[in-house]
Design a protein around this motif. Structure first.
Motif, PDB file in Angstrom:
ATOM      1  N   SER A  21     -37.501  61.526 -24.514  1.00  0.00           N
ATOM      2  CA  SER A  21     -36.061  61.061 -24.557  1.00  0.00           C
ATOM      3  C   SER A  21     -35.526  61.501 -23.266  1.00  0.00           C
ATOM      4  CB  SER A  21     -35.489  61.623 -25.975  1.00  0.00           C
ATOM      5  OG  SER A  21     -36.042  61.024 -27.045  1.00  0.00           O
ATOM      6  N   ALA A  22     -35.773  63.005 -22.923  1.00  0.00           N
ATOM      7  CA  ALA A  22     -35.255  63.746 -21.674  1.00  0.00           C
ATOM      8  C   ALA A  22     -35.718  62.912 -20.314  1.00  0.00           C
ATOM      9  CB  ALA A  22     -35.620  65.071 -21.737  1.00  0.00           C
ATOM     10  N   ALA A  23     -36.836  62.564 -20.593  1.00  0.00           N
ATOM     11  CA  ALA A  23     -37.356  61.740 -19.427  1.00  0.00           C
ATOM     12  C   ALA A  23     -36.577  60.439 -19.066  1.00  0.00           C
ATOM     13  CB  ALA A  23     -38.894  61.519 -19.471  1.00  0.00           C
ATOM     14  N   ARG A  35     -27.283  46.970 -14.846  1.00  0.00           N
ATOM     15  CA  ARG A  35     -27.844  47.898 -14.018  1.00  0.00           C
ATOM     16  C   ARG A  35     -29.311  48.049 -14.243  1.00  0.00           C
ATOM     17  NH1 ARG A  35     -23.213  50.350 -15.683  1.00  0.00           N
ATOM     18  NH2 ARG A  35     -24.296  51.991 -16.809  1.00  0.00           N
ATOM     19  N   LEU A  36     -29.839  47.758 -15.363  1.00  0.00           N
ATOM     20  CA  LEU A  36     -30.999  48.333 -15.630  1.00  0.00           C
ATOM     21  C   LEU A  36     -31.877  47.060 -16.321  1.00  0.00           C
ATOM     22  CD1 LEU A  36     -33.244  50.557 -16.189  1.00  0.00           C
ATOM     23  CD2 LEU A  36     -32.129  51.100 -18.421  1.00  0.00           C
ATOM     24  N   HIS A  52     -26.735  55.423 -23.150  1.00  0.00           N
ATOM     25  CA  HIS A  52     -26.948  55.418 -21.931  1.00  0.00           C
ATOM     26  C   HIS A  52     -27.906  54.092 -21.377  1.00  0.00           C
ATOM     27  CE1 HIS A  52     -29.609  58.697 -23.097  1.00  0.00           C
ATOM     28  NE2 HIS A  52     -30.577  58.133 -22.127  1.00  0.00           N
ATOM     29  N   VAL A  53     -29.067  53.878 -22.126  1.00  0.00           N
ATOM     30  CA  VAL A  53     -29.877  52.588 -21.624  1.00  0.00           C
ATOM     31  C   VAL A  53     -29.158  51.423 -22.334  1.00  0.00           C
ATOM     32  CG1 VAL A  53     -31.996  51.547 -22.333  1.00  0.00           C
ATOM     33  CG2 VAL A  53     -32.094  53.879 -22.014  1.00  0.00           C
ATOM     34  N   LYS A  54     -28.667  51.551 -23.359  1.00  0.00           N
ATOM     35  CA  LYS A  54     -27.843  50.079 -23.725  1.00  0.00           C
ATOM     36  C   LYS A  54     -26.792  49.731 -22.843  1.00  0.00           C
ATOM     37  CE  LYS A  54     -25.919  48.269 -28.041  1.00  0.00           C
ATOM     38  NZ  LYS A  54     -24.606  47.643 -27.564  1.00  0.00           N
ATOM     39  N   SER A  55     -26.051  50.742 -22.379  1.00  0.00           N
ATOM     40  CA  SER A  55     -24.997  50.231 -21.503  1.00  0.00           C
ATOM     41  C   SER A  55     -25.258  50.042 -19.981  1.00  0.00           C
ATOM     42  CB  SER A  55     -23.876  51.593 -21.299  1.00  0.00           C
ATOM     43  OG  SER A  55     -24.487  52.841 -20.651  1.00  0.00           O
ATOM     44  N   ALA A  56     -26.348  50.775 -19.675  1.00  0.00           N
ATOM     45  CA  ALA A  56     -26.969  50.282 -18.244  1.00  0.00           C
ATOM     46  C   ALA A  56     -27.603  48.778 -18.390  1.00  0.00           C
ATOM     47  CB  ALA A  56     -27.808  51.224 -17.869  1.00  0.00           C
ATOM     48  N   THR A  76     -29.781  58.047 -16.036  1.00  0.00           N
ATOM     49  CA  THR A  76     -28.646  58.554 -15.722  1.00  0.00           C
ATOM     50  C   THR A  76     -28.647  59.323 -14.362  1.00  0.00           C
ATOM     51  OG1 THR A  76     -28.767  60.645 -16.700  1.00  0.00           O
ATOM     52  CG2 THR A  76     -27.653  58.885 -18.016  1.00  0.00           C
ATOM     53  N   ALA A  77     -29.350  60.186 -13.896  1.00  0.00           N
ATOM     54  CA  ALA A  77     -29.536  60.672 -12.728  1.00  0.00           C
ATOM     55  C   ALA A  77     -30.205  60.132 -11.624  1.00  0.00           C
ATOM     56  CB  ALA A  77     -30.360  62.177 -12.858  1.00  0.00           C
ATOM     57  N   LEU A  78     -31.390  59.340 -11.725  1.00  0.00           N
ATOM     58  CA  LEU A  78     -32.015  58.736 -10.865  1.00  0.00           C
ATOM     59  C   LEU A  78     -31.726  57.307 -10.782  1.00  0.00           C
ATOM     60  CD1 LEU A  78     -35.748  59.768 -11.207  1.00  0.00           C
ATOM     61  CD2 LEU A  78     -34.064  60.750  -9.703  1.00  0.00           C
TER      62      LEU A  78
END
Length: 215
Positions: free
Chosen positions: A88-90, A187-188, A178-182, A96-98
């Motif tokens: 989950s952290a990866a 964006r993703l 953060h995945v769902k919104s992207a 969010t960062a990359l």
């Protein structure tokens, strides 16, 4: 740490061989990577299996993929609590960062983790049922996939479960805010793949049909 030991000689020789050839020929590229940081366009979540070589499959160079490997390329559903959430952290860092544009889940044939889950759910792997089994508790993520399996012999059902493993991971990805919104913002994009190690084939999940199709 008293139990650490020197590298085996064969790995030391391989390192020095790479440093004198592969590194030396591309020294400028490595220096640029070190100075500019990483800017991968895609994250790949793949299995730990030593036969699955992500960069070779796609002909990728250093800096192209942000790769996370775990048993059976599983992504757990988002959850709070606890202190150790490596996968989950990866995913969080990649999105969010990359700010990767693509997130790929790559499953494969002859997956030991998936076979273990199949055996466990079939009542043939009591050692994995133990609450102390890290592998068993990790493979619990895939239990819903076992319940979806259709008719067939064990071999064909395990193959089904390998692909179901990819689909469940894709579904679980969308439980992360953060995945769902992207994804919803464009964006993703998420991608599900299954790789046949022996044949070298690659299949992609088609959400419209719910099936995997050759790439």
């Amino acid at each position: 740490m008293e139990h650490a030991r020197p590298l085996p000689d064969y790995l030391v020789r391989r390192y020095h061989g790479w440093k004198a050839t592969g590194y030396e020929k591309n020294k400028g590229w490595y220096l640029q990577l070190a100075e500019d940081g990483q800017h991968p366009r895609a994250m790949v979540v793949s299995c730990c299996d030593s036969r699955v070589h992500v960069t070779s499959i796609f002909g990728a160079d250093q800096g192209e993929f942000f790769i996370h490997r775990n048993i059976a390329n599983l992504i757990p559903p988002a959850e709070t609590g606890g202190n150790h959430h490596g996968t989950s952290a990866a995913v969080e860092y990649a999105v969010t960062a990359l700010k990767v544009s693509h997130l790929i889940v790559l499953g494969h044939s002859s997956c030991g983790g998936v076979k273990g889950c199949y055996d466990m759910c079939s009542g043939n792997a009591p050692e994995l049922e133990s609450k102390d089994s890290y592998v068993g508790r990790w493979m619990d993520i895939l239990r819903p996939g076992f319940e979806k399996l259709g008719e067939g012999d064990d071999e064909s059902r395990v193959r089904q479960l390998e692909r179901e493993c990819v689909v469940i991971s894709l579904e679980n990805l969308m439980t992360f805010p953060h995945v769902k919104s992207a994804v919803e913002a464009g964006r993703l994009s998420l991608h599900g793949l299954w790789h046949d190690i022996g044949a070298g084939d690659l299949e992609a999940y088609d959400p419209a049909s719910g099936a995997f199709r050759p790439v």
